[in-house]
Design an enzyme around this catalytic site. Structure first.
Site, PDB file in Angstrom:
ATOM      1  CD  GLU A  93      -2.994  -1.197   2.401  1.00 14.78           C
ATOM      2  OE1 GLU A  93      -3.747  -2.204   2.299  1.00 14.78           O
ATOM      3  OE2 GLU A  93      -2.827  -0.241   3.363  1.00 14.78           O
ATOM      4  CB  CYS A 113       6.702  -4.995   8.878  1.00 12.94           C
ATOM      5  SG  CYS A 113       8.044  -4.508   9.906  1.00 12.94           S
ATOM      6  CB  CYS A 120       2.453  -1.866  13.812  1.00 10.21           C
ATOM      7  SG  CYS A 120       2.811  -1.473  11.993  1.00 10.21           S
ATOM      8  N   GLY A 167       6.944  -2.355   6.121  1.00 11.30           N
ATOM      9  CA  GLY A 167       8.325  -2.671   6.142  1.00 11.30           C
ATOM     10  C   GLY A 167       9.347  -1.632   6.810  1.00 11.30           C
ATOM     11  CD  GLU A 168      13.553  -0.501   9.697  1.00 10.12           C
ATOM     12  OE1 GLU A 168      14.425   0.212   9.009  1.00 10.12           O
ATOM     13  OE2 GLU A 168      12.902   0.026  10.719  1.00 10.12           O
ATOM     14  CB  SER A 199      10.244   6.011   9.056  1.00 10.56           C
ATOM     15  OG  SER A 199       9.760   5.799  10.287  1.00 10.56           O
ATOM     16  CB  SER A 221       9.518   4.004  14.649  1.00 16.28           C
ATOM     17  OG  SER A 221       9.011   4.456  13.417  1.00 16.28           O
ATOM     18  CG  HIS A 223       7.055   4.268  18.694  1.00 18.67           C
ATOM     19  ND1 HIS A 223       6.475   5.130  18.360  1.00 18.67           N
ATOM     20  CD2 HIS A 223       7.376   3.256  17.579  1.00 18.67           C
ATOM     21  CE1 HIS A 223       6.499   5.179  17.133  1.00 18.67           C
ATOM     22  NE2 HIS A 223       7.101   4.168  16.429  1.00 18.67           N
ATOM     23  CG  ASN A 299      -4.023   6.100  13.509  1.00 22.77           C
ATOM     24  OD1 ASN A 299      -4.967   6.957  13.610  1.00 22.77           O
ATOM     25  ND2 ASN A 299      -2.859   6.371  13.137  1.00 22.77           N
ATOM     26  CB  CYS A 342       0.494   6.351  11.475  1.00 26.23           C
ATOM     27  SG  CYS A 342       2.149   5.782  12.108  1.00 26.23           S
TER      28      CYS A 342
END
Length: 364
Positions: A93, A113, A120, A167-168, A199, A221, A223, A299, A342
């Site tokens: 996407e 991922c 996530c 993905g990373e 990112s 990221s 967090h 989200n 996100c």
């Protein structure tokens, strides 16, 4: 018969080298790339400044591979999400976020991922494979084409590209780096370094490697402000802890001062990482690294073990950081009604590695 090359896989230099290997002059690469990226023409017969012989050679040895657009959704706020399916049947996407002064395209670097961050939705879908350079680049090319067709021919609407989708990126370093070169090349998309953001969740060796070859904008990221919590919600921290991550980012920021340093991404999870104690720990952690902090309201997605922090708690967290001397912003949620926000990108990942246990047993 030799397999055809996909032009989207090739940087300007790599394509010039390929032309030389075919017995042609290296400047042919720029001619072809101008047609492909500036004129959005991929039919070799329409490349009228190439000889008939050269066009025939290209038709025999080269191609342009476009994914199938299997979904195209527009949110109430104008955010647009595409699902692109590749020949292997995996789909990824990409999301276009229009604003008054810019248009940001969020793209994917992997089919799924493997990092298993429990907040996530992409991680829950599992992981199949890295995308190729061409599969990364074509997301931008095709998005520009789709936006161009509907916006009175204005192809300048995509002004920023962020590798923040599925993905990373730094696990797929060898495919992502050439893609960013194409994004920033005058013979590609011509974006400046400050308009291309990568990112990462914190692949420390790759951050060091990235610093040696480019200084594009870096987002992390984060967090969580301490190792104990980050080990739980960003599992890669168990391999590369905060001390190593902060040191790597400080060195990267030295190369990146003109871009404003590092962007620290911090998802706000109710009762998990949103107290003023966490804010103090975060302020202490980032004290010596230039950059800004982007607070992201969580989200929610089905069966998630988390809830979003209250708006009051998010604002309180922001104000604490601002009083501590930081630039702290709250990301506006975009496209959540079409699952384009996100942490909501899923696509379809076949032969995936399931991560269900990571979600079922989470405790803050």
């Amino acid at each position: 018969m030799t397999e055809k090359i996909n032009l989207f896989d090739y940087t300007p230099k790599a394509l010039a080298d390929w032309f030389v290997a075919q017995g042609e002059q290296p400047f042919r690469a720029k001619q072809v790339l101008k047609w492909l990226y500036h004129e959005r023409v991929y039919d070799f017969e329409r490349m009228t400044d190439l000889s008939k012989k050269l066009r025939a050679m290209l038709s025999e040895k080269a191609c342009v591979i476009l994914p199938q657009v299997i979904a195209d959704k527009t949110a109430r706020d104008g955010t647009r999400k595409w699902v692109f399916q590749y020949a292997c049947t995996n789909s990824i996407e990409a999301v276009f976020i229009p604003e008054d002064d810019r248009g940001t395209l969020c793209i994917s670097s992997q089919a799924g991922c493997a990092l298993a961050c429990p907040f996530c939705s992409t991680a829950r879908a599992g992981f199949n494979r890295n995308l190729t350079t061409g599969e990364i680049v074509v997301q931008v090319w095709l998005a520009k084409e789709l936006v161009h067709c509907e916006r009175n021919g204005n192809s300048r609407l995509i002004t920023n590209v962020v590798l923040m989708g599925m993905g990373e990126p730094l696990i797929n370093f060898n495919q992502v780096l050439p893609a960013t070169e194409i994004f920033m090349s005058d013979w590609g998309f011509g974006l400046s370094k400050r308009r291309v953001t990568l990112s990462t969740s914190g692949v420390v060796p790759a951050i060091h490697k990235l610093r040696e070859v480019t200084d594009l904008s870096l987002a992390v990221s984060l967090h969580a402000p301490n190792d104990e919590l980050r080990n739980k919600i960003v599992p890669i921290n168990q391999r590369y802890g905060l001390k190593a991550l902060i040191e790597a980012c400080a060195l990267y920021a030295e190369n990146n001062k003109q871009h404003g340093g590092i962007t620290w991404e911090y998802v706000m999870l109710k009762g998990v990482n949103d107290t003023l104690e966490h804010a103090q720990q975060l302020a202490d952690l980032l004290r010596n690294v230039p950059g800004k902090i982007n607070l992201i309201p969580f989200n929610e997605f089905p069966n998630s073990p988390f809830q979003c922090s209250s708006w009051e708690d998010i604002v309180r967290f922001q104000q604490f950081l601002q009083k501590a001397g930081y630039i702290a912003t709250i990301r506006k949620t975009r496209g959540d009604d079409i699952d384009a926000a996100c942490g909501q990108l899923v696509g379809r990942v076949n032969d995936r590695i399931r991560r269900e246990r990571q979600f079922q047993g989470f405790k803050a």
